[in-house]
Design a protein around this motif. Structure first.
Motif, PDB file in Angstrom:
ATOM      1  N   ASN A  11       0.792  -1.229   0.000  1.00 10.63           N
ATOM      2  CA  ASN A  11       0.000   0.000   0.000  1.00 10.63           C
ATOM      3  C   ASN A  11       0.826   1.281   0.000  1.00 10.63           C
ATOM      4  O   ASN A  11       0.252   2.373   0.064  1.00 10.63           O
ATOM      5  N   ALA A  12       2.143   1.165  -0.078  1.00 12.98           N
ATOM      6  CA  ALA A  12       2.992   2.369  -0.018  1.00 12.98           C
ATOM      7  C   ALA A  12       2.697   3.343  -1.154  1.00 12.98           C
ATOM      8  O   ALA A  12       2.792   4.560  -0.980  1.00 12.98           O
ATOM      9  N   ASN A  44      -5.401   5.847  -3.274  1.00 18.27           N
ATOM     10  CA  ASN A  44      -6.468   6.181  -2.335  1.00 18.27           C
ATOM     11  C   ASN A  44      -5.836   6.524  -0.989  1.00 18.27           C
ATOM     12  O   ASN A  44      -5.347   5.651  -0.272  1.00 18.27           O
ATOM     13  N   ALA A  45      -5.849   7.806  -0.643  1.00 21.42           N
ATOM     14  CA  ALA A  45      -5.136   8.271   0.547  1.00 21.42           C
ATOM     15  C   ALA A  45      -5.658   7.627   1.825  1.00 21.42           C
ATOM     16  O   ALA A  45      -4.882   7.270   2.715  1.00 21.42           O
ATOM     17  N   GLN A  99      -4.627   3.890   6.374  1.00 22.97           N
ATOM     18  CA  GLN A  99      -5.034   2.775   7.230  1.00 22.97           C
ATOM     19  C   GLN A  99      -3.998   1.661   7.217  1.00 22.97           C
ATOM     20  O   GLN A  99      -3.596   1.137   8.265  1.00 22.97           O
ATOM     21  N   ALA A 100      -3.555   1.284   6.020  1.00 24.76           N
ATOM     22  CA  ALA A 100      -2.611   0.174   5.893  1.00 24.76           C
ATOM     23  C   ALA A 100      -1.259   0.518   6.505  1.00 24.76           C
ATOM     24  O   ALA A 100      -0.670  -0.291   7.249  1.00 24.76           O
ATOM     25  N   ARG A 102      -4.478   7.639  14.219  1.00 23.00           N
ATOM     26  CA  ARG A 102      -4.793   7.845  12.800  1.00 23.00           C
ATOM     27  C   ARG A 102      -5.597   6.679  12.238  1.00 23.00           C
ATOM     28  O   ARG A 102      -6.514   6.863  11.435  1.00 23.00           O
ATOM     29  N   PHE A 103      -5.240   5.466  12.671  1.00 24.11           N
ATOM     30  CA  PHE A 103      -5.981   4.282  12.204  1.00 24.11           C
ATOM     31  C   PHE A 103      -7.427   4.310  12.685  1.00 24.11           C
ATOM     32  O   PHE A 103      -8.354   3.990  11.936  1.00 24.11           O
ATOM     33  N   SER A 104      -7.628   4.735  13.923  1.00 25.28           N
ATOM     34  CA  SER A 104      -8.993   4.775  14.478  1.00 25.28           C
ATOM     35  C   SER A 104      -9.870   5.817  13.799  1.00 25.28           C
ATOM     36  O   SER A 104     -11.097   5.687  13.763  1.00 25.28           O
TER      37      SER A 104
END
Length: 376
Positions: A303-304, A308-309, A314-315, A372-374
């Protein structure tokens, strides 16, 4: 997701690992760190001759035209060897931004020189008050005829003391925390008004505090869209975080191998300490942590470069959280299993732990990426 390495990736891995093994012993590394440059110019030229600096550079600009999955195997090998050369700042962040946002003229000027080892880059974005907020930019760039005049300060700029060219973020409109109004500029490090105060980091790599006082650059120095550079910066930092994940897994792999060898050869009470079950269990925990980190590394690599931002964030955050946690398990375990020798500067185990500790804080620490993930 494809887990097997391609022929090109196998060749790159073997080349990088051989270079690290043959040319980057612990004693040689200490000499490099103590040198005035803080890295080895000779080794940097060898990186270039072996094609390691142009892995992602398009073929039209003297590179190999590979992707992030190709450069990932090189980064892992550099992590195994604790290489201090400014690969992240020049190849991943700097050249990546020029390739993504540069004009044809900028690409022709910069990318062949990066691939050839003639030019190093540094991304000067972080500021004394910004922490991990990429939209926090106080540095300004105001229009003055056919020029821009840049004023401000940048903090902990990786590789800045050896870079010939800086990629400087500056606010061309709006307020300090606005998402819009940020632009990028190519600035010669030796330009009038640029001050660079270099310092070593805890992991033996060099960074610098940069002051910009009335620095004049032409309109051709604008990299990417005026007022619209934040998405480019965010993508670059996500790529940087993925690159750090690669280095961390390489360092964990090497540290686990070092620790296992120590358990097999260190004798206590008439037998190798690796015979004691409690130490075997601790070593097993460290190996499991490395494998968990490696499984998440594949997610980061995949996903680097995701367009899709939201999906990319998330990844990358998920991978960085797990790899940060695994690094703590491996680092602490290695120090405890080695005992006092791991706390000395004369033994490499402690240096691996210092690098893993630094990586946890770079490009967002564990708490930042959890948050950030949440947020989704």
């Amino acid at each position: 997701m494809e887990f097997s390495a391609s022929e090109t990736q196998t060749m790159l891995r073997e080349t990088a690992e051989r270079l690290v093994r043959d040319r980057y012993g612990f004693e040689e590394r200490k000499k490099i760190i103590a040198s005035d440059d803080g890295y080895s110019p000779a080794l940097w030229r060898e990186f270039a001759s072996l094609g390691l600096l142009g892995v992602e550079v398009p073929e039209d600009f003297d590179g190999s035209g590979g992707g992030f999955d190709d450069i990932a195997v090189v980064l892992e090998a550099l992590g195994q060897g604790l290489v201090v050369e400014p690969y992240l700042s020049t190849v991943v962040l700097g050249a990546g931004l020029v390739a993504a946002a540069g004009t044809p003229e900028q690409k022709r000027d910069v990318l062949p020189r990066v691939a050839g080892g003639e030019l190093q880059l540094a991304l000067a974005h972080g500021e004394p008050q910004s922490r991990y907020a990429l939209n926090h930019v106080e540095t300004t760039a105001r229009k003055d005829g056919g020029y821009y005049v840049i004023d401000g300060r940048k903090a902990v700029v990786l590789g800045a003391d050896s870079a010939g060219l800086l990629i400087v973020s500056a606010r061309t409109s709006g307020k300090t925390q606005d998402a819009a109004g940020i632009s990028l500029f190519l600035v010669e490090r030796q330009a009038a008004g640029v001050g660079v105060r270099a310092h070593p980091n805890v992991d033996d790599r060099r960074a610098a505090e940069i002051s910009l006082e009335g620095v004049r650059v032409s309109q051709d120095a604008l990299l990417g869209p005026l007022d619209g550079a934040l998405p480019l910066i965010e993508a670059a930092f996500d790529r940087g975080a993925a690159a750090l994940c690669c280095e961390a897994v390489g360092a964990m792999s090497a540290l686990n191998a070092l620790t296992l060898d120590y358990l097999k050869t260190r004798n206590q009470f008439g037998r190798p300490i690796g015979k004691f079950q409690v130490l075997q269990h601790r070593m097993a925990d460290m190996v499991m942590a490395e494998q968990q980190a490696r499984s998440m590394l594949y997610l980061a690599i995949e996903n680097a470069g995701e367009a899709n931002a939201a999906a990319r964030r998330q990844a990358i955050s998920a991978a960085k959280v797990q790899i940060n946690k695994s690094a703590l398990v491996v680092g602490r375990g290695a120090v405890q299993l080695h005992g006092g020798i791991a706390m000395t500067m004369e033994y490499i185990a402690g240096h691996y732990f210092r690098r893993l500790t630094a990586i946890e804080k770079m490009m967002g620490d564990t708490d930042y990426h959890l948050s950030r993930f949440s947020e989704g």
